[in-house]
Design a protein around this motif. Structure first.
Motif, mmCIF file in Angstrom:
data_model
loop_
_atom_site.group_PDB
_atom_site.id
_atom_site.type_symbol
_atom_site.label_atom_id
_atom_site.label_comp_id
_atom_site.label_asym_id
_atom_site.label_seq_id
_atom_site.Cartn_x
_atom_site.Cartn_y
_atom_site.Cartn_z
ATOM 1 N N ALA A 88 99.026 22.327 29.262
ATOM 2 C CA ALA A 88 99.775 23.429 29.866
ATOM 3 C C ALA A 88 99.147 23.903 31.164
ATOM 4 O O ALA A 88 99.846 24.397 32.056
ATOM 5 N N CYS A 89 97.826 23.737 31.278
ATOM 6 C CA CYS A 89 97.118 24.169 32.484
ATOM 7 C C CYS A 89 96.991 23.045 33.510
ATOM 8 O O CYS A 89 96.345 23.221 34.550
ATOM 9 N N GLY A 90 97.596 21.903 33.230
ATOM 10 C CA GLY A 90 97.546 20.793 34.168
ATOM 11 C C GLY A 90 96.157 20.222 34.348
ATOM 12 O O GLY A 90 95.831 19.695 35.415
ATOM 13 N N ALA A 91 95.335 20.294 33.288
ATOM 14 C CA ALA A 91 93.961 19.797 33.356
ATOM 15 C C ALA A 91 93.879 18.452 32.653
ATOM 16 O O ALA A 91 93.787 18.393 31.419
ATOM 17 N N ASP A 92 93.931 17.374 33.432
ATOM 18 C CA ASP A 92 93.858 16.047 32.824
ATOM 19 C C ASP A 92 92.511 15.830 32.148
ATOM 20 O O ASP A 92 92.436 15.232 31.074
ATOM 21 N N ARG A 93 91.441 16.302 32.798
ATOM 22 C CA ARG A 93 90.089 16.209 32.245
ATOM 23 C C ARG A 93 89.379 17.525 32.524
ATOM 24 O O ARG A 93 89.545 18.100 33.587
ATOM 25 N N ALA A 94 88.576 17.972 31.573
ATOM 26 C CA ALA A 94 87.912 19.264 31.729
ATOM 27 C C ALA A 94 86.522 19.227 31.118
ATOM 28 O O ALA A 94 86.232 18.431 30.214
ATOM 29 N N HIS A 95 85.667 20.079 31.629
ATOM 30 C CA HIS A 95 84.421 20.380 30.947
ATOM 31 C C HIS A 95 84.790 21.283 29.766
ATOM 32 O O HIS A 95 85.622 22.180 29.910
ATOM 33 N N VAL A 96 84.193 21.051 28.612
ATOM 34 C CA VAL A 96 84.536 21.812 27.408
ATOM 35 C C VAL A 96 83.270 22.433 26.827
ATOM 36 O O VAL A 96 82.244 21.760 26.692
ATOM 37 N N VAL A 97 83.358 23.727 26.503
ATOM 38 C CA VAL A 97 82.253 24.446 25.875
ATOM 39 C C VAL A 97 82.772 25.032 24.572
ATOM 40 O O VAL A 97 83.772 25.759 24.565
ATOM 41 N N GLY A 98 82.112 24.711 23.445
ATOM 42 C CA GLY A 98 82.568 25.196 22.151
ATOM 43 C C GLY A 98 81.468 25.915 21.394
ATOM 44 O O GLY A 98 80.336 25.432 21.316
ATOM 45 N N LEU A 99 81.810 27.072 20.834
ATOM 46 C CA LEU A 99 80.884 27.891 20.056
ATOM 47 C C LEU A 99 81.304 27.926 18.595
ATOM 48 O O LEU A 99 82.476 28.191 18.287
ATOM 49 N N SER A 100 80.372 27.663 17.678
ATOM 50 C CA SER A 100 80.598 27.761 16.251
ATOM 51 C C SER A 100 81.723 26.795 15.829
ATOM 52 O O SER A 100 81.622 25.599 16.071
ATOM 53 N N LEU A 101 82.817 27.299 15.244
ATOM 54 C CA LEU A 101 83.937 26.413 14.946
ATOM 55 C C LEU A 101 84.415 25.733 16.224
ATOM 56 O O LEU A 101 84.827 24.564 16.204
ATOM 57 N N GLY A 102 84.348 26.442 17.337
ATOM 58 C CA GLY A 102 84.726 25.838 18.615
ATOM 59 C C GLY A 102 83.881 24.626 18.948
ATOM 60 O O GLY A 102 84.352 23.678 19.584
ATOM 61 N N GLY A 103 82.606 24.629 18.523
ATOM 62 C CA GLY A 103 81.755 23.465 18.723
ATOM 63 C C GLY A 103 82.185 22.298 17.869
ATOM 64 O O GLY A 103 82.054 21.139 18.267
ATOM 65 N N MET A 104 82.725 22.582 16.694
ATOM 66 C CA MET A 104 83.269 21.511 15.850
ATOM 67 C C MET A 104 84.548 20.953 16.468
ATOM 68 O O MET A 104 84.772 19.733 16.471
ATOM 69 N N LEU A 105 85.385 21.837 16.989
ATOM 70 C CA LEU A 105 86.613 21.375 17.637
ATOM 71 C C LEU A 105 86.277 20.524 18.861
ATOM 72 O O LEU A 105 86.945 19.518 19.129
ATOM 73 N N ALA A 106 85.232 20.917 19.590
ATOM 74 C CA ALA A 106 84.811 20.120 20.744
ATOM 75 C C ALA A 106 84.347 18.731 20.303
ATOM 76 O O ALA A 106 84.577 17.741 20.998
ATOM 77 N N GLN A 107 83.706 18.638 19.129
ATOM 78 C CA GLN A 107 83.305 17.326 18.616
ATOM 79 C C GLN A 107 84.526 16.474 18.261
ATOM 80 O O GLN A 107 84.524 15.253 18.476
ATOM 81 N N LEU A 108 85.561 17.107 17.718
ATOM 82 C CA LEU A 108 86.800 16.369 17.452
ATOM 83 C C LEU A 108 87.378 15.822 18.754
ATOM 84 O O LEU A 108 87.881 14.690 18.792
ATOM 85 N N LEU A 109 87.295 16.616 19.819
ATOM 86 C CA LEU A 109 87.783 16.142 21.115
ATOM 87 C C LEU A 109 86.916 15.002 21.629
ATOM 88 O O LEU A 109 87.435 14.023 22.191
ATOM 89 N N LEU A 110 85.592 15.102 21.456
ATOM 90 C CA LEU A 110 84.698 14.016 21.883
ATOM 91 C C LEU A 110 85.079 12.706 21.211
ATOM 92 O O LEU A 110 85.098 11.649 21.855
ATOM 93 N N ALA A 111 85.360 12.785 19.913
ATOM 94 C CA ALA A 111 85.650 11.568 19.155
ATOM 95 C C ALA A 111 87.078 11.066 19.350
ATOM 96 O O ALA A 111 87.304 9.852 19.409
ATOM 97 N N ASP A 112 88.038 11.987 19.444
ATOM 98 C CA ASP A 112 89.451 11.610 19.427
ATOM 99 C C ASP A 112 90.103 11.582 20.805
ATOM 100 O O ASP A 112 91.102 10.875 20.999
ATOM 101 N N HIS A 113 89.586 12.383 21.728
ATOM 102 C CA HIS A 113 90.198 12.477 23.063
ATOM 103 C C HIS A 113 89.136 12.453 24.158
ATOM 104 O O HIS A 113 89.115 13.326 25.041
ATOM 105 N N PRO A 114 88.233 11.470 24.155
ATOM 106 C CA PRO A 114 87.163 11.463 25.162
ATOM 107 C C PRO A 114 87.676 11.360 26.587
ATOM 108 O O PRO A 114 86.999 11.800 27.527
ATOM 109 N N ASP A 115 88.873 10.805 26.759
ATOM 110 C CA ASP A 115 89.445 10.674 28.094
ATOM 111 C C ASP A 115 89.821 12.020 28.696
ATOM 112 O O ASP A 115 90.051 12.112 29.910
ATOM 113 N N ARG A 116 89.862 13.087 27.883
ATOM 114 C CA ARG A 116 90.238 14.405 28.388
ATOM 115 C C ARG A 116 89.011 15.252 28.762
ATOM 116 O O ARG A 116 89.160 16.364 29.258
#
Length: 290
Positions: A88-116
């Motif tokens: 929605a923000c037009g960000a094809d690739r972004a730096h991602v910072v995740g805290l607590s559960l957000g850090g787990m979600l960031a790991q899901l992105l690392l594994a499942d959507h590394p291209d983003r």
């Protein structure tokens, strides 16, 4: 600039962008039951001096749709929501910072959507991996034997919250919560925390509590293989006063995520008080630049 985006039929997410529109995007992912404004404004502004910072309210938090009982979802859906926010923000690739559960979600992105992802920074979280932690002396420690949550935090979480709790009593409860989560090293500023939580309540529009993320299906989150194959530059923040995922959880994360490096923020716990804003932002900015 803030707005709402559609994540699914009947589900809208509140999203804010801050910083230069042409700067590299940086997505902030908050923890369970925490809205995007749980990232303090002064901290966000430090990052926004160099990035287009995107923060958002998870579903069932803040100004996003609260409808778990009508539209239940697994925790993995929250990671899909993060991708929806990037789209929605037009960000094809972004730096991602995740805290607590957000850090787990960031790991899901690392594994499942590394291209983003351009980079990832993880703090106050645990590894989504079954790989044992190897101590400095070479002894392998099974994941289930790593230190657990501080019993004082567990006791507070177990207390029922009356549905008719008045505002000031709810603020008392939240201040006590953050006193424990902040750890026992840095001085705790109760007045600052109370004002901060009052701002979150004003943002949300009410002070009701929500247990949706605690009730959501947490299965299917192991990403042992994906994290071991990681190629996204990853920074793990070590917080020595962390009461939820205490050391050696950060060290374990740095071991199981291929290429990850570790930086310690002295005195930090499971919270973002003013004392950690500058060193934490500096670590994230150095990582994103490199």
């Amino acid at each position: 600039m803030h707005r709402h985006i559609d994540a699914a039929p009947g589900i809208r997410l509140w999203v804010e962008e801050r910083g230069p529109a042409d700067a590299p995007p940086l997505l902030l992912i908050m923890g369970a039951q925490a809205s995007g404004v749980g990232w303090p404004d002064p901290f966000v502004d430090l990052l926004a001096a160099h990035h287009r910072v995107i923060r958002y309210d998870h579903r069932d938090t803040g100004r996003s749709t609260w409808a778990f009982d009508e539209h239940p979802y697994p925790i993995t859906q929250l990671a899909a929501d993060a991708v929806t926010v990037l789209d929605a923000c037009g960000a094809d690739r972004a730096h991602v910072v995740g805290l607590s559960l957000g850090g787990m979600l960031a790991q899901l992105l690392l594994a499942d959507h590394p291209d983003r992802l351009r980079t990832a920074t993880l703090l106050g979280t645990q590894a989504l991996s079954s790989t044992p932690y190897v101590r400095p002396d070479g002894v392998a420690v099974p994941v289930e034997e790593l230190p657990g949550i501080d019993p004082r935090v567990l006791e507070l979480w177990a207390r029922p919250v009356p549905p008719d709790l008045e505002l000031e009593a709810e603020l008392d409860r939240r201040v006590e919560h953050w006193r424990l989560l902040s750890g026992d090293v840095l001085p705790f500023d109760a007045a600052y925390t109370r004002a901060f939580e009052r701002g979150i309540i004003e943002h949300t529009g009410h002070h009701r509590t929500n247990t949706a993320h605690g009730r959501a299906d947490a299965s299917g989150m192991d990403r042992t293989r994906g994290l071991a194959r990681n190629e996204v530059p990853t920074l793990v923040i070590s917080a020595p006063a962390e009461p939820v995922f205490p050391p050696p959880h950060p060290q374990h994360l740095a071991q199981v995520i291929r290429g990850a490096r570790l930086v310690e923020i002295p005195g930090m716990g499971h919270a973002l008080p003013p004392a950690v804003h500058a060193p934490l932002a500096a670590a994230i900015l150095e990582h994103s630049r490199s």
